[in-house]
Design a protein around this motif. Structure first.
Motif, PDB file in Angstrom:
ATOM      1  N   ASP A  85       0.761  -1.140  -0.093  1.00 33.70           N
ATOM      2  CA  ASP A  85       0.128   0.244   0.140  1.00 33.70           C
ATOM      3  C   ASP A  85       0.782   1.317  -0.097  1.00 33.70           C
ATOM      4  O   ASP A  85       0.579   2.275  -0.768  1.00 33.70           O
ATOM      5  CB  ASP A  85      -1.049  -0.021   1.154  1.00 33.70           C
ATOM      6  CG  ASP A  85      -1.967  -1.265   0.992  1.00 33.70           C
ATOM      7  OD1 ASP A  85      -2.178  -1.723   0.072  1.00 33.70           O
ATOM      8  OD2 ASP A  85      -2.526  -1.363   2.262  1.00 33.70           O
ATOM      9  N   GLU A  88       2.405   1.825  -3.519  1.00 36.00           N
ATOM     10  CA  GLU A  88       1.422   2.348  -4.374  1.00 36.00           C
ATOM     11  C   GLU A  88       0.983   3.850  -3.965  1.00 36.00           C
ATOM     12  O   GLU A  88       1.016   4.654  -5.004  1.00 36.00           O
ATOM     13  CB  GLU A  88       0.094   1.507  -4.272  1.00 36.00           C
ATOM     14  CG  GLU A  88      -1.177   2.030  -4.904  1.00 36.00           C
ATOM     15  CD  GLU A  88      -0.784   2.046  -6.525  1.00 36.00           C
ATOM     16  OE1 GLU A  88      -1.304   2.859  -7.212  1.00 36.00           O
ATOM     17  OE2 GLU A  88       0.061   1.162  -6.844  1.00 36.00           O
ATOM     18  N   TRP A  89       0.880   4.320  -2.686  1.00 35.28           N
ATOM     19  CA  TRP A  89       0.730   5.547  -2.426  1.00 35.28           C
ATOM     20  C   TRP A  89       1.821   6.389  -2.849  1.00 35.28           C
ATOM     21  O   TRP A  89       1.548   7.626  -3.404  1.00 35.28           O
ATOM     22  CB  TRP A  89       0.637   5.462  -0.991  1.00 35.28           C
ATOM     23  CG  TRP A  89       0.334   7.126  -0.453  1.00 35.28           C
ATOM     24  CD1 TRP A  89      -0.862   7.622  -0.154  1.00 35.28           C
ATOM     25  CD2 TRP A  89       1.318   7.882   0.129  1.00 35.28           C
ATOM     26  NE1 TRP A  89      -0.672   9.035   0.239  1.00 35.28           N
ATOM     27  CE2 TRP A  89       0.606   9.038   0.701  1.00 35.28           C
ATOM     28  CE3 TRP A  89       2.755   7.604   0.402  1.00 35.28           C
ATOM     29  CZ2 TRP A  89       1.396   9.975   1.261  1.00 35.28           C
ATOM     30  CZ3 TRP A  89       3.428   8.860   0.834  1.00 35.28           C
ATOM     31  CH2 TRP A  89       2.873  10.151   1.523  1.00 35.28           C
ATOM     32  N   GLU A  90       2.903   5.931  -2.611  1.00 40.07           N
ATOM     33  CA  GLU A  90       4.419   6.859  -2.912  1.00 40.07           C
ATOM     34  C   GLU A  90       4.207   7.163  -4.673  1.00 40.07           C
ATOM     35  O   GLU A  90       4.606   8.094  -5.001  1.00 40.07           O
ATOM     36  CB  GLU A  90       5.700   6.187  -2.610  1.00 40.07           C
ATOM     37  CG  GLU A  90       5.757   6.217  -1.175  1.00 40.07           C
ATOM     38  CD  GLU A  90       6.830   5.499  -0.389  1.00 40.07           C
ATOM     39  OE1 GLU A  90       7.534   4.540  -1.292  1.00 40.07           O
ATOM     40  OE2 GLU A  90       7.280   5.912   0.685  1.00 40.07           O
ATOM     41  N   GLN A  92       1.689   7.034  -6.597  1.00 41.09           N
ATOM     42  CA  GLN A  92       0.498   8.121  -6.975  1.00 41.09           C
ATOM     43  C   GLN A  92       0.949   9.258  -6.504  1.00 41.09           C
ATOM     44  O   GLN A  92       0.540  10.450  -7.233  1.00 41.09           O
ATOM     45  CB  GLN A  92      -0.721   7.821  -6.064  1.00 41.09           C
ATOM     46  CG  GLN A  92      -1.254   6.321  -6.637  1.00 41.09           C
ATOM     47  CD  GLN A  92      -2.571   5.986  -5.910  1.00 41.09           C
ATOM     48  OE1 GLN A  92      -2.876   6.617  -4.703  1.00 41.09           O
ATOM     49  NE2 GLN A  92      -3.220   4.668  -6.233  1.00 41.09           N
ATOM     50  N   ILE A  93       1.565   9.738  -5.366  1.00 45.29           N
ATOM     51  CA  ILE A  93       1.916  10.877  -5.055  1.00 45.29           C
ATOM     52  C   ILE A  93       3.079  11.560  -5.990  1.00 45.29           C
ATOM     53  O   ILE A  93       3.052  12.660  -6.218  1.00 45.29           O
ATOM     54  CB  ILE A  93       2.598  10.960  -3.451  1.00 45.29           C
ATOM     55  CG1 ILE A  93       1.518  10.564  -2.706  1.00 45.29           C
ATOM     56  CG2 ILE A  93       3.423  12.110  -3.116  1.00 45.29           C
ATOM     57  CD1 ILE A  93       0.311  11.636  -2.507  1.00 45.29           C
TER      58      ILE A  93
END
Length: 104
Positions: A85, A88-90, A92-93
């Motif tokens: 997770d 994935e967050w990194e 997207q950012i």
């Protein structure tokens, strides 16, 4: 007087074979020592150490190896999911434009 005996073999080859026999016998003695003395000692050490694993876990509050492993695997799964997770967050950012880039 009987005739003098004759040697019907290649002495160079025999000397070479005798040296090989000495080497092989020396290795056989070492193998026997490993099999008869060292291996049983190692098996005993292994058994002693395996016996101590549950004690190590019990000292830390786990009743047995199975409970420890079940708890560990559950926690490991949660940490692995978090890492996925987070990655994935990194990602997207990193794809979103920053506020300063919008105003420029």
């Amino acid at each position: 007087m009987p005739p003098k005996p004759t040697l019907d073999t290649d002495m160079a080859e025999f000397r070479h074979m005798r040296n090989l026999m000495i080497k092989v016998q020396d290795k056989a003695v070492k193998i026997k020592n490993l099999r008869d003395k060292v291996l049983p000692q190692l098996k005993q050490q292994l058994a002693d150490r395996l016996d101590k694993i549950p004690d190590t876990l019990k000292e830390d509050g786990y009743p047995d190896v199975q409970v420890f492993m079940r708890t560990f695997r559950e926690m490991e799964s949660v940490v692995e999911q978090y890492n996925r997770d987070l990655a994935e967050w990194e990602y997207q950012i990193s794809r979103k434009p920053t506020a300063t880039a919008k105003t420029a």
